[in-house]
Scaffold this motif. Structure first.
Motif, PDB file in Angstrom:
ATOM      1  N   UNK A  24       1.905 -21.100  18.043  1.00 53.35           N
ATOM      2  CA  UNK A  24       1.163 -22.268  18.515  1.00 53.35           C
ATOM      3  C   UNK A  24       1.512 -23.507  17.701  1.00 53.35           C
ATOM      4  N   UNK A  27       4.894 -24.781  18.760  1.00 51.49           N
ATOM      5  CA  UNK A  27       4.711 -25.513  20.015  1.00 51.49           C
ATOM      6  C   UNK A  27       4.147 -26.887  19.734  1.00 51.49           C
ATOM      7  N   UNK A  28       3.125 -26.898  18.870  1.00 51.22           N
ATOM      8  CA  UNK A  28       2.425 -28.145  18.588  1.00 51.22           C
ATOM      9  C   UNK A  28       3.365 -29.188  18.002  1.00 51.22           C
ATOM     10  N   UNK A  32       4.513 -32.521  20.389  1.00 53.45           N
ATOM     11  CA  UNK A  32       3.708 -33.702  20.121  1.00 53.45           C
ATOM     12  C   UNK A  32       4.449 -34.625  19.175  1.00 53.45           C
TER      13      UNK A  32
ATOM     14  N   UNK B  71      -1.656 -31.789  24.902  1.00 58.12           N
ATOM     15  CA  UNK B  71      -1.456 -31.624  23.461  1.00 58.12           C
ATOM     16  C   UNK B  71      -1.092 -30.167  23.224  1.00 58.12           C
ATOM     17  N   UNK B  72       0.026 -29.740  23.771  1.00 61.69           N
ATOM     18  CA  UNK B  72       0.394 -28.329  23.724  1.00 61.69           C
ATOM     19  C   UNK B  72       0.390 -27.790  22.293  1.00 61.69           C
ATOM     20  N   UNK B  73      -0.391 -26.721  22.080  1.00 63.90           N
ATOM     21  CA  UNK B  73      -0.406 -26.067  20.777  1.00 63.90           C
ATOM     22  C   UNK B  73      -1.610 -26.414  19.936  1.00 63.90           C
ATOM     23  N   UNK B  74      -2.199 -27.577  20.194  1.00 64.74           N
ATOM     24  CA  UNK B  74      -3.303 -28.038  19.347  1.00 64.74           C
ATOM     25  C   UNK B  74      -4.535 -27.157  19.510  1.00 64.74           C
TER      26      UNK B  74
END
Lengths: 277, 172
Positions: A24, A27-28, A32, B71-74
């Motif tokens: 995750x 990915x983040x 972003x 906000x993929x992953x957040x």
């Protein structure tokens, strides 16, 4: 091997969590932009500090060259000053004039449409009445003239270019202040016509024509162009000539709008006197 | 886990995700309080949920929110952390076997005190990691902390409200 397997089995929760959390976070940081750049900027600040140090050192080795460039630039600028203060005997006038010139406000604007290939050419600027632009104010680029505003909307203004049938600029010879009129007959956008040159003036090719300041639109002394050819007409009252415009109308990017802050006062003064009353 | 519980959880999942992305994400109390009520789903997973299932559910939940908020992953990482902490928090605050009565954690089964500890800790873990990951700088550390605390309080308020609205009927 069996123990290892058992170990993993016993603690699979931690490993699974670590694995998924890593996924995750990857990915983040990949998806972003801000966090990605923040992560990079930490590493960049280290490499940036090193680069800064080395460029600072290498600047010392370039000082000799930098000095030469600066001296040349200074000489070039110095050589311009006498030109600017051409008329020494009019010094008081010059001073007075410079005080008046403080009353001109300059607003920079971007040309968003322009033409040079029509008989009547106009420009559109991206500033308008909201920015303080009114009708009949001048538009210049550097110290060269462009045209005058003929119509304003809140955000845009419509400028009649000098390349227009209705454009008559009041100019004068820089060497002797003799007034002339500058117009454009169409055709080549680099060349215009100078009319009403008094007979007694001895002119040569290359004489500079500047604005006279008589029209209240342009301040005095802006560059219009230089005489490129002229014709002595023996049987007319005035001579005519051809002028090479200083402004390149085909490459206008940012221009300045000149606003005469004392325009109103001048107009009032003019209208306050009616002859024969 | 019975099939009825499964169905309830799936329905709750969709309801909470849509409630979050359609309504709560547009709530900005005082300019900086964002409730993340959707974590209620993780709070309410049955006791019998296998641990891998906890993590998987948290992953899918966070992902669904991330898709909508771009906000993929957040939210995924915050949810994972919360789901990971859930068994440990339960162990830490439970004194006896009666603490794990019933199917799912609730005020009715475990009492106000237990449930309050449980949800306060987990909500705080989630909000803390979410806000700090999102802001990702320490310059506004205390302002962010205030945001975390206020948003957690607001989320908790929503959790307690829905506890009393939907899950205390059995008492009567």
């Amino acid at each position: 091997m069996r123990n290892l397997f058992l170990f993993f089995r016993q603690h699979y929760f931690y490993f699974l969590f670590l694995l998924m959390e890593t996924v995750s976070l990857v990915m983040f940081f990949n998806y972003n932009e801000f966090q990605k750049s923040a992560l990079y900027s930490v590493s960049n600040s280290v490499s940036g500090a090193v680069n800064d140090l080395f460029s600072g050192i290498s600047e010392y080795f370039g000082l000799r060259r930098t000095n030469r460039v600066l001296i040349e630039e200074m000489a070039r600028l110095h050589s311009r000053i006498p030109e600017a203060l051409y008329a020494t005997d009019l010094k008081i006038y010059e001073k007075k004039d410079s005080v008046v010139r403080l009353e001109y406000k300059y607003i920079s604007a971007k040309v968003i449409s322009n033409s040079t290939n029509k008989r009547n050419n106009f420009l559109m600027l991206n500033k308008g009445s909201l920015h303080g632009i009114a009708n009949h104010v001048g538009v210049i680029i550097g110290n060269k003239i462009v045209g005058q505003v003929v119509s304003v909307s809140p955000h845009f203004s419509w400028v009649m270019s000098m390349l227009n049938k209705d454009s008559h600029i009041s100019g004068k010879f820089r060497k002797n202040n003799q007034l002339v009129n500058v117009e454009w007959n169409g055709g080549n956008y680099r060349k215009g016509q100078v009319r009403e040159i008094p007979k007694h003036i001895r002119m040569v090719v290359g004489d500079t024509i500047i604005t006279s300041g008589n029209s209240d639109i342009f301040p005095e002394g802006l560059l219009i162009g230089t005489i490129s050819s002229f014709r002595i007409a023996p049987d007319e009252n005035f001579n005519n000539g051809e002028i090479l415009f200083a402004t390149d109308f085909n490459s206008l990017g940012y221009v300045e709008v000149v606003i005469d802050m004392m325009r109103k006062e001048k107009d009032e003064l003019r209208s306050s006197f009616t002859p024969g009353k | 886990m019975t099939s009825r519980t499964l169905l309830y959880n799936i329905l709750r999942f969709f309801f909470l995700v849509f409630f979050q992305v359609l309504i709560l994400n547009h709530v900005n109390l005082g300019g900086f309080i964002n409730p993340y009520f959707y974590v209620y789903f993780i709070l309410l997973l049955p006791f019998s949920t296998p641990r891998w299932m906890l993590l998987l559910a948290a992953f899918v939940l966070g992902w669904s929110i991330d898709i909508f908020t771009n906000t993929l992953g957040l939210n995924i990482s915050a949810c994972l952390l919360m789901a990971f902490a859930r068994p440990f928090v339960m162990m830490a605050i439970s004194s006896g076997p009666e603490s794990l009565l019933g199917d799912t954690p609730s005020i009715r089964n475990q009492g106000v005190k237990w449930f309050l500890y449980y949800s306060v800790i987990l909500i705080f873990i989630h909000h803390f990691s979410l806000f700090y990951l999102e802001i990702f700088r320490f310059e506004e550390f205390f302002f962010t902390l205030v945001r975390v605390l206020l948003s957690s309080a607001f989320t908790l308020l929503l959790v307690l409200l829905s506890e009393y609205l939907f899950y205390s009927r059995g008492n009567k």
